[in-house]
Design a protein around this motif. Sequence first.
Motif, PDB file in Angstrom:
ATOM      1  N   UNK A  34      53.584  44.031  29.899  1.00 39.82           N
ATOM      2  CA  UNK A  34      54.181  44.025  31.231  1.00 39.82           C
ATOM      3  C   UNK A  34      54.942  45.318  31.533  1.00 39.82           C
ATOM      4  N   UNK A  35      55.477  45.948  30.504  1.00 34.16           N
ATOM      5  CA  UNK A  35      56.288  47.141  30.709  1.00 34.16           C
ATOM      6  C   UNK A  35      55.436  48.372  31.030  1.00 34.16           C
ATOM      7  N   UNK A  36      54.359  48.552  30.291  1.00 31.18           N
ATOM      8  CA  UNK A  36      53.479  49.697  30.517  1.00 31.18           C
ATOM      9  C   UNK A  36      52.347  49.387  31.485  1.00 31.18           C
ATOM     10  N   UNK A  63      45.701  46.439  35.365  1.00 33.47           N
ATOM     11  CA  UNK A  63      46.209  45.068  35.325  1.00 33.47           C
ATOM     12  C   UNK A  63      45.316  44.143  36.139  1.00 33.47           C
ATOM     13  N   UNK A  64      44.116  44.580  36.430  1.00 30.96           N
ATOM     14  CA  UNK A  64      43.168  43.755  37.176  1.00 30.96           C
ATOM     15  C   UNK A  64      42.507  42.773  36.214  1.00 30.96           C
ATOM     16  N   UNK A  84      41.997  35.855  21.217  1.00 33.98           N
ATOM     17  CA  UNK A  84      43.284  35.212  21.497  1.00 33.98           C
ATOM     18  C   UNK A  84      44.072  36.104  22.450  1.00 33.98           C
ATOM     19  N   UNK A  85      44.955  35.471  23.211  1.00 32.66           N
ATOM     20  CA  UNK A  85      45.700  36.175  24.252  1.00 32.66           C
ATOM     21  C   UNK A  85      47.195  36.027  24.035  1.00 32.66           C
ATOM     22  N   UNK A  86      47.947  37.035  24.454  1.00 34.44           N
ATOM     23  CA  UNK A  86      49.406  36.991  24.423  1.00 34.44           C
ATOM     24  C   UNK A  86      49.922  37.704  25.674  1.00 34.44           C
ATOM     25  N   UNK A  87      50.941  37.116  26.285  1.00 38.83           N
ATOM     26  CA  UNK A  87      51.549  37.714  27.456  1.00 38.83           C
ATOM     27  C   UNK A  87      50.894  37.336  28.771  1.00 38.83           C
ATOM     28  N   UNK A  88      49.997  36.363  28.741  1.00 35.37           N
ATOM     29  CA  UNK A  88      49.265  35.946  29.938  1.00 35.37           C
ATOM     30  C   UNK A  88      49.712  34.573  30.437  1.00 35.37           C
ATOM     31  N   UNK A  89      50.936  34.150  30.135  1.00 37.05           N
ATOM     32  CA  UNK A  89      51.393  32.820  30.524  1.00 37.05           C
ATOM     33  C   UNK A  89      51.357  32.664  32.037  1.00 37.05           C
ATOM     34  N   UNK A  90      50.653  31.638  32.506  1.00 38.05           N
ATOM     35  CA  UNK A  90      50.607  31.316  33.925  1.00 38.05           C
ATOM     36  C   UNK A  90      49.643  32.145  34.750  1.00 38.05           C
TER      37      UNK A  90
END
Length: 108
Positions: A34-36, A63-64, A84-90
């Motif tokens: 999210x930061x970069x 970020x598309x 697997x994914x991380x940081x994609x909540x919601x």
Amino acid sequence: MTNQQTAKLILDRAKPLFKREYNVQYRIKVVYDHYDRQFNFYMIRYKPGHITRVTPLHHVKSTWIADLEEILNLIEKDLKLTIVFAGFEGIKWDSRNSYIQRPKRKVG
């Protein structure tokens, strides 16, 4: 860099790391930074009783979700690994109305 070139670059870096060894689990992890404002791709190698190896493969300055979906489809055609994914909540996929990663439950 196009999505096809990005997928080819990730595959070229991941294939040498993927050695079909006994009792070893391989995964590709996609992290939304999210930061970069980019997607990071990693290869994870897990063998019970050994150190888990995490190797960075590539980062995509986009970020598309549609771009991510196309890159992952190209990778999955050639390399059949768990992703697997991380940081994609919601966040939901563009093509189907399902979550990439389930939102965290609120306690209380």
